[in-house]
Design an enzyme around this catalytic site. Structure first.
Site, PDB file in Angstrom:
ATOM      1  N   ASP A  29       0.847  -1.190   0.000  1.00  0.00           N
ATOM      2  CA  ASP A  29       0.000   0.000   0.000  1.00  0.00           C
ATOM      3  C   ASP A  29       0.887   1.247   0.000  1.00  0.00           C
ATOM      4  O   ASP A  29       1.903   1.298   0.709  1.00  0.00           O
ATOM      5  CB  ASP A  29      -0.923   0.004   1.229  1.00  0.00           C
ATOM      6  CG  ASP A  29      -2.068   0.991   1.086  1.00  0.00           C
ATOM      7  OD1 ASP A  29      -3.225   0.549   0.974  1.00  0.00           O
ATOM      8  OD2 ASP A  29      -1.802   2.218   1.086  1.00  0.00           O
ATOM      9  N   ILE A  30       0.482   2.228  -0.785  1.00  0.00           N
ATOM     10  CA  ILE A  30       1.274   3.451  -0.942  1.00  0.00           C
ATOM     11  C   ILE A  30       1.263   4.303   0.336  1.00  0.00           C
ATOM     12  O   ILE A  30       2.168   5.116   0.552  1.00  0.00           O
ATOM     13  CB  ILE A  30       0.749   4.245  -2.159  1.00  0.00           C
ATOM     14  CG1 ILE A  30       1.825   5.148  -2.739  1.00  0.00           C
ATOM     15  CG2 ILE A  30      -0.512   5.024  -1.829  1.00  0.00           C
ATOM     16  CD1 ILE A  30       1.457   5.715  -4.102  1.00  0.00           C
ATOM     17  N   ASN A  83     -13.024  -3.131   2.471  1.00  0.00           N
ATOM     18  CA  ASN A  83     -14.039  -2.086   2.575  1.00  0.00           C
ATOM     19  C   ASN A  83     -14.987  -2.252   1.394  1.00  0.00           C
ATOM     20  O   ASN A  83     -14.547  -2.349   0.249  1.00  0.00           O
ATOM     21  CB  ASN A  83     -13.384  -0.702   2.550  1.00  0.00           C
ATOM     22  CG  ASN A  83     -12.485  -0.479   3.755  1.00  0.00           C
ATOM     23  OD1 ASN A  83     -12.787  -0.936   4.849  1.00  0.00           O
ATOM     24  ND2 ASN A  83     -11.383   0.217   3.553  1.00  0.00           N
ATOM     25  N   GLY A  89     -16.538   2.742   3.204  1.00  0.00           N
ATOM     26  CA  GLY A  89     -15.307   3.521   3.096  1.00  0.00           C
ATOM     27  C   GLY A  89     -14.401   3.075   1.964  1.00  0.00           C
ATOM     28  O   GLY A  89     -13.202   3.374   1.960  1.00  0.00           O
ATOM     29  N   GLN A  90     -14.971   2.387   0.977  1.00  0.00           N
ATOM     30  CA  GLN A  90     -14.152   1.913  -0.154  1.00  0.00           C
ATOM     31  C   GLN A  90     -13.825   3.081  -1.078  1.00  0.00           C
ATOM     32  O   GLN A  90     -14.718   3.767  -1.569  1.00  0.00           O
ATOM     33  CB  GLN A  90     -14.908   0.822  -0.931  1.00  0.00           C
ATOM     34  CG  GLN A  90     -14.091   0.247  -2.082  1.00  0.00           C
ATOM     35  CD  GLN A  90     -14.850  -0.853  -2.836  1.00  0.00           C
ATOM     36  OE1 GLN A  90     -16.017  -1.126  -2.558  1.00  0.00           O
ATOM     37  NE2 GLN A  90     -14.170  -1.469  -3.782  1.00  0.00           N
ATOM     38  N   HIS A  96     -10.442  -5.404  -3.213  1.00  0.00           N
ATOM     39  CA  HIS A  96      -9.114  -5.649  -2.663  1.00  0.00           C
ATOM     40  C   HIS A  96      -9.210  -5.930  -1.176  1.00  0.00           C
ATOM     41  O   HIS A  96     -10.113  -5.449  -0.501  1.00  0.00           O
ATOM     42  CB  HIS A  96      -8.178  -4.453  -2.910  1.00  0.00           C
ATOM     43  CG  HIS A  96      -8.716  -3.152  -2.431  1.00  0.00           C
ATOM     44  ND1 HIS A  96      -9.662  -2.428  -3.130  1.00  0.00           N
ATOM     45  CD2 HIS A  96      -8.474  -2.432  -1.309  1.00  0.00           C
ATOM     46  CE1 HIS A  96      -9.960  -1.323  -2.472  1.00  0.00           C
ATOM     47  NE2 HIS A  96      -9.262  -1.309  -1.354  1.00  0.00           N
ATOM     48  N   HIS A  98      -7.018  -5.655   2.410  1.00  0.00           N
ATOM     49  CA  HIS A  98      -5.869  -5.082   3.108  1.00  0.00           C
ATOM     50  C   HIS A  98      -5.332  -6.153   4.046  1.00  0.00           C
ATOM     51  O   HIS A  98      -6.066  -6.660   4.895  1.00  0.00           O
ATOM     52  CB  HIS A  98      -6.283  -3.878   3.957  1.00  0.00           C
ATOM     53  CG  HIS A  98      -6.861  -2.731   3.190  1.00  0.00           C
ATOM     54  ND1 HIS A  98      -6.140  -1.589   2.899  1.00  0.00           N
ATOM     55  CD2 HIS A  98      -8.093  -2.539   2.655  1.00  0.00           C
ATOM     56  CE1 HIS A  98      -6.910  -0.739   2.230  1.00  0.00           C
ATOM     57  NE2 HIS A  98      -8.102  -1.290   2.075  1.00  0.00           N
TER      58      HIS A  98
HETATM   59  P1  AMP Z   1      -9.897   1.397   0.138  1.00  0.00           P
HETATM   60  O1  AMP Z   1     -10.191   2.654   0.923  1.00  0.00           O
HETATM   61  O2  AMP Z   1     -10.257   0.163   0.885  1.00  0.00           O
HETATM   62  O3  AMP Z   1     -10.501   1.450  -1.245  1.00  0.00           O
HETATM   63  O4  AMP Z   1      -8.320   1.327  -0.001  1.00  0.00           O
HETATM   64  C1  AMP Z   1      -7.610   1.835  -1.072  1.00  0.00           C
HETATM   65  C2  AMP Z   1      -6.154   1.751  -0.716  1.00  0.00           C
HETATM   66  O5  AMP Z   1      -5.388   1.888  -1.896  1.00  0.00           O
HETATM   67  C3  AMP Z   1      -5.654   2.825   0.261  1.00  0.00           C
HETATM   68  O6  AMP Z   1      -5.104   2.192   1.418  1.00  0.00           O
HETATM   69  C4  AMP Z   1      -4.579   3.580  -0.546  1.00  0.00           C
HETATM   70  O7  AMP Z   1      -3.487   3.976   0.252  1.00  0.00           O
HETATM   71  C5  AMP Z   1      -4.183   2.547  -1.569  1.00  0.00           C
HETATM   72  N1  AMP Z   1      -3.639   3.061  -2.827  1.00  0.00           N
HETATM   73  C6  AMP Z   1      -4.162   4.019  -3.635  1.00  0.00           C
HETATM   74  N2  AMP Z   1      -3.395   4.204  -4.725  1.00  0.00           N
HETATM   75  C7  AMP Z   1      -2.359   3.335  -4.617  1.00  0.00           C
HETATM   76  C8  AMP Z   1      -1.214   3.027  -5.431  1.00  0.00           C
HETATM   77  N3  AMP Z   1      -0.988   3.657  -6.597  1.00  0.00           N
HETATM   78  N4  AMP Z   1      -0.358   2.074  -4.994  1.00  0.00           N
HETATM   79  C9  AMP Z   1      -0.565   1.435  -3.833  1.00  0.00           C
HETATM   80  N5  AMP Z   1      -1.622   1.659  -3.032  1.00  0.00           N
HETATM   81  C10 AMP Z   1      -2.501   2.600  -3.405  1.00  0.00           C
END
Ligand code: AMP
Length: 109
Positions: A29-30, A83, A89-90, A96, A98
């Protein structure tokens, strides 16, 4: 609907890969919320958990367990979160999970 994860799968956006096979991808995760924070998703475009089919879930199940083993989390433990939808909160509309571990992983995802 394509999302940023489709671009990552296609290699159009860089990512830090943890594990990959024909059907699934795991990346860091970024914006990590725990010492180890990995995102795991199917390559198939599925919006969220509510849209998930059993064949893809079966693939994800084995893949997630493999990622946990690879990261050395299978014995110590981890959190696995998805999520679902607006109230869930998605943010990214591509299913995906976490995977959080490595110590303090109790933050809000
Ligand atoms: P969600 O809120 O469950 O949809 O989670 C989306 C997740 O994607 C968040 O934890 C972000 O930090 C992560 N995210 C968004 N863009 C990227 C990216 N380019 N590379 C890695 N993680 C990302």
């Amino acid at each position: 609907m394509s999302s940023i994860f489709t671009k990552i799968i296609k290699g159009e956006i860089p990512s830090q890969k943890v594990l990959e096979n024909d059907m699934c991808l795991a990346i860091y995760d970024i914006a990590p919320k725990a010492p180890i924070h990995i995102l795991i998703f199917p390559k198939k475009e599925i919006k969220n958990f509510q849209e998930l089919d059993s064949v893809t879930m079966q693939n994800l199940l084995a893949f997630i367990q493999e990622v946990a083993r690879k990261m050395g989390l299978d014995q110590k433990g981890y959190r696995l979160i998805t999520n679902n939808g607006i109230d869930g909160g998605q943010e990214v509309p591509h299913l995906h999970f976490h995977l959080l571990g490595g110590g303090n992983s109790n933050g809000k995802i």
